[in-house]
Write a protein that holds these residues in place. Structure first.
Motif, PDB file in Angstrom:
ATOM      1  N   THR A 262      36.180   3.023 -18.143  1.00  0.00           N
ATOM      2  CA  THR A 262      35.882   4.301 -17.493  1.00  0.00           C
ATOM      3  C   THR A 262      35.035   4.114 -16.242  1.00  0.00           C
ATOM      4  O   THR A 262      35.216   4.821 -15.235  1.00  0.00           O
ATOM      5  CB  THR A 262      35.165   5.233 -18.480  1.00  0.00           C
ATOM      6  OG1 THR A 262      35.941   5.365 -19.671  1.00  0.00           O
ATOM      7  CG2 THR A 262      34.939   6.609 -17.881  1.00  0.00           C
ATOM      8  N   TYR A 326      44.077   1.701 -16.876  1.00  0.00           N
ATOM      9  CA  TYR A 326      43.176   2.829 -16.642  1.00  0.00           C
ATOM     10  C   TYR A 326      43.703   4.025 -17.429  1.00  0.00           C
ATOM     11  O   TYR A 326      44.860   4.035 -17.870  1.00  0.00           O
ATOM     12  CB  TYR A 326      43.093   3.172 -15.149  1.00  0.00           C
ATOM     13  CG  TYR A 326      41.859   3.968 -14.795  1.00  0.00           C
ATOM     14  CD1 TYR A 326      40.576   3.447 -15.013  1.00  0.00           C
ATOM     15  CD2 TYR A 326      41.955   5.242 -14.255  1.00  0.00           C
ATOM     16  CE1 TYR A 326      39.444   4.158 -14.688  1.00  0.00           C
ATOM     17  CE2 TYR A 326      40.816   5.966 -13.924  1.00  0.00           C
ATOM     18  CZ  TYR A 326      39.568   5.415 -14.152  1.00  0.00           C
ATOM     19  OH  TYR A 326      38.450   6.138 -13.839  1.00  0.00           O
ATOM     20  N   TRP A 327      42.849   5.004 -17.620  1.00  0.00           N
ATOM     21  CA  TRP A 327      43.247   6.211 -18.348  1.00  0.00           C
ATOM     22  C   TRP A 327      44.377   6.928 -17.605  1.00  0.00           C
ATOM     23  O   TRP A 327      44.354   7.042 -16.393  1.00  0.00           O
ATOM     24  CB  TRP A 327      42.059   7.162 -18.494  1.00  0.00           C
ATOM     25  CG  TRP A 327      40.921   6.628 -19.302  1.00  0.00           C
ATOM     26  CD1 TRP A 327      39.682   6.292 -18.848  1.00  0.00           C
ATOM     27  CD2 TRP A 327      40.921   6.362 -20.714  1.00  0.00           C
ATOM     28  NE1 TRP A 327      38.903   5.838 -19.883  1.00  0.00           N
ATOM     29  CE2 TRP A 327      39.638   5.868 -21.045  1.00  0.00           C
ATOM     30  CE3 TRP A 327      41.869   6.495 -21.718  1.00  0.00           C
ATOM     31  CZ2 TRP A 327      39.279   5.514 -22.332  1.00  0.00           C
ATOM     32  CZ3 TRP A 327      41.517   6.138 -23.011  1.00  0.00           C
ATOM     33  CH2 TRP A 327      40.239   5.660 -23.308  1.00  0.00           C
ATOM     34  N   ARG A 330      43.040  12.628 -16.604  1.00  0.00           N
ATOM     35  CA  ARG A 330      41.633  12.837 -16.243  1.00  0.00           C
ATOM     36  C   ARG A 330      40.809  13.370 -17.408  1.00  0.00           C
ATOM     37  O   ARG A 330      39.595  13.191 -17.444  1.00  0.00           O
ATOM     38  CB  ARG A 330      41.555  13.795 -15.052  1.00  0.00           C
ATOM     39  CG  ARG A 330      41.714  15.230 -15.364  1.00  0.00           C
ATOM     40  CD  ARG A 330      41.768  16.087 -14.131  1.00  0.00           C
ATOM     41  NE  ARG A 330      43.097  16.077 -13.544  1.00  0.00           N
ATOM     42  CZ  ARG A 330      43.377  16.529 -12.341  1.00  0.00           C
ATOM     43  NH1 ARG A 330      42.418  16.990 -11.580  1.00  0.00           N
ATOM     44  NH2 ARG A 330      44.603  16.522 -11.871  1.00  0.00           N
ATOM     45  N   ILE A 333      39.074  10.578 -19.043  1.00  0.00           N
ATOM     46  CA  ILE A 333      37.949  10.115 -18.235  1.00  0.00           C
ATOM     47  C   ILE A 333      36.732  11.009 -18.460  1.00  0.00           C
ATOM     48  O   ILE A 333      35.609  10.529 -18.660  1.00  0.00           O
ATOM     49  CB  ILE A 333      38.334  10.094 -16.741  1.00  0.00           C
ATOM     50  CG1 ILE A 333      39.550   9.194 -16.515  1.00  0.00           C
ATOM     51  CG2 ILE A 333      37.164   9.633 -15.889  1.00  0.00           C
ATOM     52  CD1 ILE A 333      40.099   9.247 -15.105  1.00  0.00           C
ATOM     53  N   LYS A 337      33.222   9.822 -20.240  1.00  0.00           N
ATOM     54  CA  LYS A 337      31.955   9.901 -19.518  1.00  0.00           C
ATOM     55  C   LYS A 337      30.929  10.723 -20.291  1.00  0.00           C
ATOM     56  O   LYS A 337      29.761  10.335 -20.412  1.00  0.00           O
ATOM     57  CB  LYS A 337      32.176  10.512 -18.132  1.00  0.00           C
ATOM     58  CG  LYS A 337      32.851   9.574 -17.142  1.00  0.00           C
ATOM     59  CD  LYS A 337      33.008  10.227 -15.774  1.00  0.00           C
ATOM     60  CE  LYS A 337      33.612   9.257 -14.773  1.00  0.00           C
ATOM     61  NZ  LYS A 337      33.796   9.879 -13.435  1.00  0.00           N
TER      62      LYS A 337
END
Length: 382
Positions: A262, A326-327, A330, A333, A337
Motif C-alpha cells: 500500500t 498493486y491493489w 482504490r 487502498i 491505509k
C-alpha cells in the motif's frame, strides 16, 4: 451512451458514480461497443484507464500518448508532437480536427480523479469545452463530493451530458449472485441465503456484490452461524477479508506485507516485496519463533501463498519497465491505509524500511544488523 455517441452533442459526456459502482467496467464495455454502434463507418477509439500504471497518472504523459495515437491513425506526422505541457494541450485541440464523418473519433477516459495534480491536471484546462465535428469524448469520475466533478460542471453546462451510475438494486444483485453460484456449482443453506439477502438490503454496489460472492463461496453447509456474517459496506467486507487472512497467515506477516504494498509509490515486484520482508525484523522474528534458519530470509513460498489468497484483488501492472503488484481497486487502498497506517509508529517504520531498501542502505556487502526477540533468546538459549 449510445445515443450520445450517435448524436450531435458538441460537449463531453460525464459518467459519474461512487467508488465501486462499476464505472471502469462500464467504460471498458463502451470501448468494445463503439464498432457495433457505428457499423457503417470506421470509428477510431482512444481508450485510457487513468491510474492503472504510473504513466497513466500523469496528464502530460496521457496527452502525449493520445496525441501520438490519433496522429498515427490519421496518417499525420508524429515527429512534430511537442514535449511540453502547454504545447501538448494546443496540439491535442488541433489533432482532433482530423476526425471525419467516415472516420469519427471517440475518446474514452476513465477515472479522471486518478490523475495526479501535477500540471494542475484537475483544473481540466486540457479537456476541450466544445468538441470538433465527428468527435465524442466520454469521461468518468467520482460524484459531486469530489472537487474535480465541480470543475466539470463549470466546464460542461448541458445537464443531459451527465450520467450517474447507480447501485444494481437488490433484485439484480440477487440475480447475479444466483447465476455466479450456479456457474461455480455452489449452493447456500436457507440460513445462509437469509444472511445474503439481509446484506443486499444495505448495499448493492457491483464491487460489493462481487466481494459477497467471493466470501460466500468459502462457506460450507456446516459453517457455524458466527462465521457467515457479511459486512454492510464495501469497506466492512474488505476488513472481514483482511481479518480472515490475518488469522490464517499471521497478523504480523500480513500486516507488514500489505503495508509495503500500500505504501509503495507504483507497486512492488515479487523480488522487491520478498527483499523488504526479509529485511523486516518484526516479520522474521514472528515467522521464525521456534527455530533459526540457515539463511535469515523470509521463506520463499510465504508471499506467493498470500498473493494467491488475494489474487482477485491484487493486479499486475507495468511500472518503470517492471511488472509489479498493486491493489486493483482504490477501495482496497483506502481500507489498507485506514487499517494499517492509523498508528504513526508503524507508518514511519514501513516508509523508513522502503526508503532504506530503495536507497541501497543494505546489500552490496553491507549486512543489516538485527536483534533476536526475547522469546527466541529464552527458547533457543541465544
Amino acid at each position: 451512451i449510445e445515443d450520445y455517441v450517435m448524436g450531435t452533442s458538441d460537449q463531453p459526456l460525464v459518467v459519474h458514480g461512487v467508488s465501486g459502482s462499476g464505472k471502469t467496467s462500464l467504460m471498458g464495455k463502451i470501448g468494445s461497443m463503439i464498432g457495433r454502434w457505428l457499423p457503417d463507418v470506421q470509428p477510431i477509439t482512444v481508450l485510457r484507464f487513468m491510474g492503472t500504471t504510473h504513466r497513466s497518472c500523469s496528464v502530460r504523459l496521457v496527452l502525449g500518448s493520445m496525441c501520438w495515437q490519433i496522429a498515427a491513425v490519421y496518417g499525420h506526422d508524429i515527429t512534430d508532437i511537442p514535449g511540453d505541457y502547454p504545447g501538448l494541450i494546443a496540439y491535442f485541440q488541433n489533432i482532433m480536427q482530423l476526425a471525419t464523418l467516415e472516420r469519427p473519433l471517440v475518446i474514452i477516459l476513465d477515472s479522471l480523479d486518478q490523475l495526479l495534480t501535477t500540471h494542475q491536471a484537475h483544473n481540466l484546462v486540457w479537456l476541450p469545452k466544445l468538441l470538433p465535428p465527428n468527435v465524442r469524448v466520454i469521461v468518468s469520475t467520482l460524484p459531486s463530493e469530489h472537487s474535480l466533478f465541480e470543475t466539470l460542471q463549470d466546464k460542461i453546462t448541458d445537464p443531459n451530458n451527465y450520467l450517474e451510475v447507480l447501485p444494481l438494486g437488490q433484485q439484480l444483485s440477487g440475480q447475479l449472485l444466483k447465476e455466479w453460484l450456479r456457474d461455480s456449482n455452489h449452493r447456500l443453506t436457507v440460513q445462509q441465503e437469509g444472511v445474503v439477502q439481509q446484506a443486499l438490503q444495505v448495499c448493492t454496489l457491483p464491487l460489493y456484490t462481487r466481494l459477497v460472492f467471493k466470501e460466500i463461496c468459502r462457506w460450507k453447509s456446516y459453517t457455524s452461524p458466527d462465521q457467515i456474517q457479511l459486512g454492510g459496506s464495501v469497506k466492512a467486507i474488505i476488513n472481514t477479508l483482511f481479518d480472515r487472512v490475518e488469522r490464517y497467515y499471521g497478523r504480523t506477516f500480513v500486516m507488514h506485507a500489505l503495508s509495503y504494498l500500500t505504501a509503495s509509490k507504483n507497486g512492488l515486484s515479487d523480488t522487491e516485496l520478498e527483499d523488504l520482508l526479509s529485511l523486516d525484523d518484526s516479520v522474521l522474528n514472528d515467522v521464525f519463533i521456534h527455530w533459526l534458519p540457515p539463511m535469515r530470509r523470509i521463506p520463499p513460498l510465504l508471499w506467493p501463498r498470500l498473493h494467491h489468497e488475494l489474487s482477485s484483488y491484487i493486479t499486475q501492472r507495468e511500472a518503470n519497465g517492471t511488472i509489479v503488484f498493486y491493489w486493483y481497486h482504490r477501495q482496497f487502498i483506502q481500507v489498507a491505509k485506514e487499517r494499517y497506517f492509523a498508528a504513526l509508529p508503524h507508518k514511519l517504520y514501513i516508509h523508513s524500511s522502503l526508503a532504506h531498501y530503495f536507497l541501497g542502505t543494505w546489500g552490496g556487502g553491507i549486512d543489516k544488523p538485527f536483534r533476536y526477540s526475547m522469546a527466541q533468546i529464552d527458547m533457543l538459549h541465544l
